[in-house]
Write a protein that holds these residues in place. Structure first.
Motif, short mmCIF file in Angstrom:
data_model
loop_
_atom_site.label_atom_id
_atom_site.label_comp_id
_atom_site.label_asym_id
_atom_site.label_seq_id
_atom_site.Cartn_x
_atom_site.Cartn_y
_atom_site.Cartn_z
N MET A 1 14.76 10.94 -78.28
CA MET A 1 14.11 11.52 -77.10
C MET A 1 12.76 12.11 -77.49
O MET A 1 12.20 11.77 -78.53
N VAL A 2 12.26 13.03 -76.68
CA VAL A 2 10.92 13.58 -76.85
C VAL A 2 11.02 15.04 -77.26
O VAL A 2 11.84 15.80 -76.72
N LYS A 3 10.18 15.47 -78.20
CA LYS A 3 10.10 16.87 -78.57
C LYS A 3 8.97 17.51 -77.75
O LYS A 3 7.81 17.21 -77.95
N TRP A 4 9.35 18.40 -76.83
CA TRP A 4 8.37 19.07 -75.98
C TRP A 4 7.77 20.26 -76.73
O TRP A 4 8.47 21.04 -77.37
N LEU A 5 6.45 20.40 -76.62
CA LEU A 5 5.72 21.47 -77.30
C LEU A 5 4.97 22.32 -76.30
O LEU A 5 4.47 21.82 -75.28
N ALA A 6 4.88 23.61 -76.60
CA ALA A 6 4.00 24.54 -75.88
C ALA A 6 2.96 25.04 -76.87
O ALA A 6 3.03 24.78 -78.08
N ALA A 7 1.97 25.78 -76.36
CA ALA A 7 0.88 26.26 -77.22
C ALA A 7 1.41 27.04 -78.41
O ALA A 7 0.90 26.93 -79.53
N GLY A 8 2.47 27.82 -78.20
CA GLY A 8 3.01 28.65 -79.26
C GLY A 8 3.69 27.87 -80.37
O GLY A 8 3.98 28.43 -81.44
N ASP A 9 3.94 26.57 -80.16
CA ASP A 9 4.60 25.76 -81.19
C ASP A 9 3.61 25.13 -82.17
O ASP A 9 4.02 24.56 -83.18
#
Length: 229
Positions: A1-9
């Motif tokens: 699947m997909v690894k979702w990222l936010a700015a904090g990651d």
């Protein structure tokens, strides 16, 4: 699947090894945590592409392009200054240096960027209270499913369907040159959607992500096509 990222990651990602898992970033490009991604200086091809007509806000084009080049560098383990991105014939971004695929969606300063070894698509929409269900882009099966909902749940489900369709068509490389009503989405118990291109049986799985920016709900969908045998 997909690894979702936010700015904090991103701080942890900068120390990661080159990845094989698809990555999808959803972020506000004004966030100070995004600044490291915006450092690559624009190339001549970036400036050329900025002048092309596009669906996304061109005022934020160079920031999206810099962030995309930086994420490609993190994904592949190369230097962002060596990453060259251009458009293919249908107008989708393609990495000219390297063997990965990218997809980009933008709404003003909000951006969604996906990177994978296989073809991938991503789309981002802001959930407003005045979102309308557009019947012309829906498969009859989807219209039947939506008829059981009303109000906010119906608007949200419509945006999930729409972003998943756009992401799927981007991954296929056709964009809206294929009628989105020919794509049917079927939601599973975990709220992911199995997608099918009705006329030739192509299928893929959609992954969803929700976030809040400036008090507005954002829905993003990412679709990676299965690897070829």
């Amino acid at each position: 699947m997909v690894k979702w990222l936010a700015a904090g990651d991103l701080a942890a990602l900068t120390h990661a090894q080159p990845a094989d898992e698809p990555l999808a970033l959803v972020a506000d490009l004004r966030d100070p945590l995004i600044l490291p991604l915006l450092r690559p200086a624009p190339t001549s091809s970036d400036y050329d592409d900025e002048r092309r007509p596009g669906a996304s806000d061109r005022g934020w084009f160079l920031a999206r392009r810099a962030a995309t080049r930086s994420l490609v560098a993190l994904f592949t383990g190369c230097d962002a200054d060596d990453v060259v991105i251009g458009y293919d014939g249908p107008g989708a971004p393609r990495v000219k240096s390297g063997s990965c695929h990218v997809s980009v969606s933008g709404r003003g300063p909000l951006a969604a960027i996906a990177i994978a070894r296989d073809p991938i698509g991503i789309d981002l929409e802001i959930q407003h209270s005045d979102v309308e269900v557009i019947a012309d882009v829906l498969h009859p099966e989807e219209m039947t499913a939506l008829s059981a909902l009303s109000g906010e749940p119906a608007r949200r489900r419509f945006l999930e369907i729409w972003t998943a369709k756009e992401a799927f068509l981007k991954a296929l490389g056709t964009g809206l040159n294929i009628d989105p009503a020919t794509v049917v989405s079927r939601f599973e118990e975990d709220s992911s959607a199995a997608l099918f291109l009705a006329r030739d049986g192509v299928s893929a799985q959609a992954s969803f992500h929700s976030a809040i920016f400036d008090g507005h709900a954002v829905i993003a969908s990412c679709v990676r096509l299965p690897p070829h045998d």
